[in-house]
Scaffold this motif. Structure first.
Motif, PDB file in Angstrom:
ATOM      1  N   SER A   1       0.825  -1.211   0.000  1.00  0.00           N
ATOM      2  CA  SER A   1       0.000   0.000   0.000  1.00  0.00           C
ATOM      3  C   SER A   1       0.858   1.261   0.000  1.00  0.00           C
ATOM      4  CB  SER A   1      -0.901   0.028   1.244  1.00  0.00           C
ATOM      5  OG  SER A   1      -0.141   0.348   2.402  1.00  0.00           O
TER       6      SER A   1
ATOM      7  N   PHE B   1       2.427   2.217   2.696  1.00  0.00           N
ATOM      8  CA  PHE B   1       2.381   2.785   4.053  1.00  0.00           C
ATOM      9  C   PHE B   1       3.756   2.731   4.713  1.00  0.00           C
ATOM     10  CE2 PHE B   1       1.580   2.962   8.566  1.00  0.00           C
ATOM     11  CZ  PHE B   1       0.572   3.896   8.680  1.00  0.00           C
TER      12      PHE B   1
ATOM     13  N   LYS C   1     -11.096  -4.954   5.174  1.00  0.00           N
ATOM     14  CA  LYS C   1     -10.686  -3.602   5.562  1.00  0.00           C
ATOM     15  C   LYS C   1      -9.504  -3.669   6.524  1.00  0.00           C
ATOM     16  CE  LYS C   1     -12.450   0.746   7.447  1.00  0.00           C
ATOM     17  NZ  LYS C   1     -13.611   1.435   8.058  1.00  0.00           N
TER      18      LYS C   1
ATOM     19  N   VAL D   1      -6.699  -1.445   8.664  1.00  0.00           N
ATOM     20  CA  VAL D   1      -6.445  -0.109   9.215  1.00  0.00           C
ATOM     21  C   VAL D   1      -5.168  -0.152  10.051  1.00  0.00           C
ATOM     22  CG1 VAL D   1      -7.321   1.716  10.724  1.00  0.00           C
ATOM     23  CG2 VAL D   1      -8.901   0.460   9.246  1.00  0.00           C
TER      24      VAL D   1
ATOM     25  N   ASN E   1      -2.816   2.170  12.545  1.00  0.00           N
ATOM     26  CA  ASN E   1      -2.781   3.420  13.331  1.00  0.00           C
ATOM     27  C   ASN E   1      -3.953   4.339  12.973  1.00  0.00           C
ATOM     28  OD1 ASN E   1      -0.490   2.823  14.817  1.00  0.00           O
ATOM     29  ND2 ASN E   1       0.890   3.671  13.287  1.00  0.00           N
ATOM     30  N   GLY E   2      -5.124   3.745  12.749  1.00  0.00           N
ATOM     31  CA  GLY E   2      -6.320   4.520  12.442  1.00  0.00           C
ATOM     32  C   GLY E   2      -6.432   4.966  10.999  1.00  0.00           C
ATOM     33  N   ILE E   3      -5.469   4.576  10.158  1.00  0.00           N
ATOM     34  CA  ILE E   3      -5.479   4.987   8.754  1.00  0.00           C
ATOM     35  C   ILE E   3      -5.847   3.801   7.868  1.00  0.00           C
ATOM     36  CG2 ILE E   3      -4.104   5.938   6.863  1.00  0.00           C
ATOM     37  CD1 ILE E   3      -2.294   7.210   8.969  1.00  0.00           C
ATOM     38  N   PRO E   4      -6.935   3.880   7.110  1.00  0.00           N
ATOM     39  CA  PRO E   4      -7.310   2.793   6.198  1.00  0.00           C
ATOM     40  C   PRO E   4      -6.250   2.603   5.106  1.00  0.00           C
ATOM     41  CG  PRO E   4      -9.131   4.323   6.522  1.00  0.00           C
ATOM     42  CD  PRO E   4      -7.917   4.973   7.097  1.00  0.00           C
ATOM     43  N   ILE E   5      -5.967   1.337   4.797  1.00  0.00           N
ATOM     44  CA  ILE E   5      -4.957   1.008   3.799  1.00  0.00           C
ATOM     45  C   ILE E   5      -5.598   0.843   2.426  1.00  0.00           C
ATOM     46  CG2 ILE E   5      -3.370  -0.806   3.052  1.00  0.00           C
ATOM     47  CD1 ILE E   5      -2.325   0.985   5.290  1.00  0.00           C
ATOM     48  N   GLU E   6      -5.043   1.540   1.457  1.00  0.00           N
ATOM     49  CA  GLU E   6      -5.475   1.383   0.067  1.00  0.00           C
ATOM     50  C   GLU E   6      -4.248   1.175  -0.801  1.00  0.00           C
ATOM     51  OE1 GLU E   6      -7.719   4.772  -1.077  1.00  0.00           O
ATOM     52  OE2 GLU E   6      -9.254   4.507   0.459  1.00  0.00           O
TER      53      GLU E   6
ATOM     54  N   ARG F   1       2.728   7.692  -0.554  1.00  0.00           N
ATOM     55  CA  ARG F   1       3.501   7.646   0.692  1.00  0.00           C
ATOM     56  C   ARG F   1       4.799   6.889   0.446  1.00  0.00           C
ATOM     57  NH1 ARG F   1      -1.898   6.179   3.935  1.00  0.00           N
ATOM     58  NH2 ARG F   1      -1.694   4.406   2.540  1.00  0.00           N
TER      59      ARG F   1
END
Length: 246
Positions: free
Chosen positions: A15, A17, A51, A53, A55-60, A98
């Motif tokens: 992703s 991240f 789905k 996530v 650290n509170g951030i959804p992965i795309e 990112r």
């Protein structure tokens, strides 16, 4: 037909991240949720419709991008710095993905560094077993002997850690100033490795630059400048990483 499931750390890395190794740490630290539930097992596999996530951030999943930066001295090889120092990602304000550095160059070391959001690609380049040449040029205070350089190829222990060079060569010397320019090739990249090796032998490094990474060089770039890797370069780096297994 069963859906295509992949390991959770690979999905996070792909992703953009973070790297796969860091993704594994995040999973083990309980900072990753799948479908609302915390997952800490590294062997967990997820499907494309689940789905994730971090650290509170959804992965795309992002389209992979590959950049080459000529890192100046005085820049941190990180995405961010808690001391407010300039980082390698600061040179890419136009990049929306990112991205993060593949490996690292020390704060006072200049030279080539790759940034990407492709976790698998980054992992393959960083692993020392893949034998990717990283060519450095160091300016030393003092002039080492050929015998001493040979010792570095055999490997020395510094602070309880075994450090080894693939190749070393004196490029030039200045007898009046008592300095030497030395080339060193590494396959691994331990913290301050070159500086520690030479300092252990009594030759402090006053200047250090990574001039080549695999077949990539600083040609056409000034410190602080960057460019995208071509599809051919990315293909050749992946090929080199897959073929050079020691």
């Amino acid at each position: 037909m069963s859906e295509n499931r992949e390991r959770l750390q690979k999905v996070i890395a792909n992703s953009g991240f973070t790297s796969r190794r860091k993704a594994e740490e995040l999973i083990q630290d309980g900072q990753v949720k799948v479908n609302g539930k915390v997952v800490t097992e590294l062997g967990t596999k997820v499907g494309p419709n689940e789905k994730v996530v971090v650290n509170g951030i959804p992965i795309e999943k992002e389209e992979p991008v590959y950049h080459l930066l000529y890192k100046p001295r005085g820049v941190i090889s990180s995405v961010e710095d808690d001391k407010g120092r300039k980082t390698v990602t600061d040179f890419f304000p136009q990049v929306t993905q990112r991205i993060y550095p593949v490996g690292r160059l020390d704060y006072d070391t200049s030279g080539l560094i790759i940034l990407t959001n492709d976790g698998e690609f980054a992992q393959s380049l960083m692993h020392p077993k893949h034998g990717i040449d990283k060519v450095y040029v160091a300016k030393l205070k003092g002039i080492p002997t050929k015998e001493e350089l040979h010792e570095l190829k055999k490997g020395i222990e510094v602070d309880g850690e075994f450090l080894k060079a693939v190749h070393t060569k004196i490029l030039s010397t200045d007898r009046k100033k008592g300095t030497a320019i030395v080339q060193m090739i590494l396959h691994e990249g331990k913290n301050r490795q070159i500086r520690r090796m030479f300092e252990a032998m009594g030759y402090p490094v006053s200047k250090l630059k990574r001039e080549r990474y695999a077949f990539l060089t600083t040609q056409g770039l000034q410190p602080g400048e960057s460019r995208e890797l071509t599809p051919y370069e990315v293909k050749m780096l992946k090929k080199a990483a897959s073929e050079n297994v020691n």
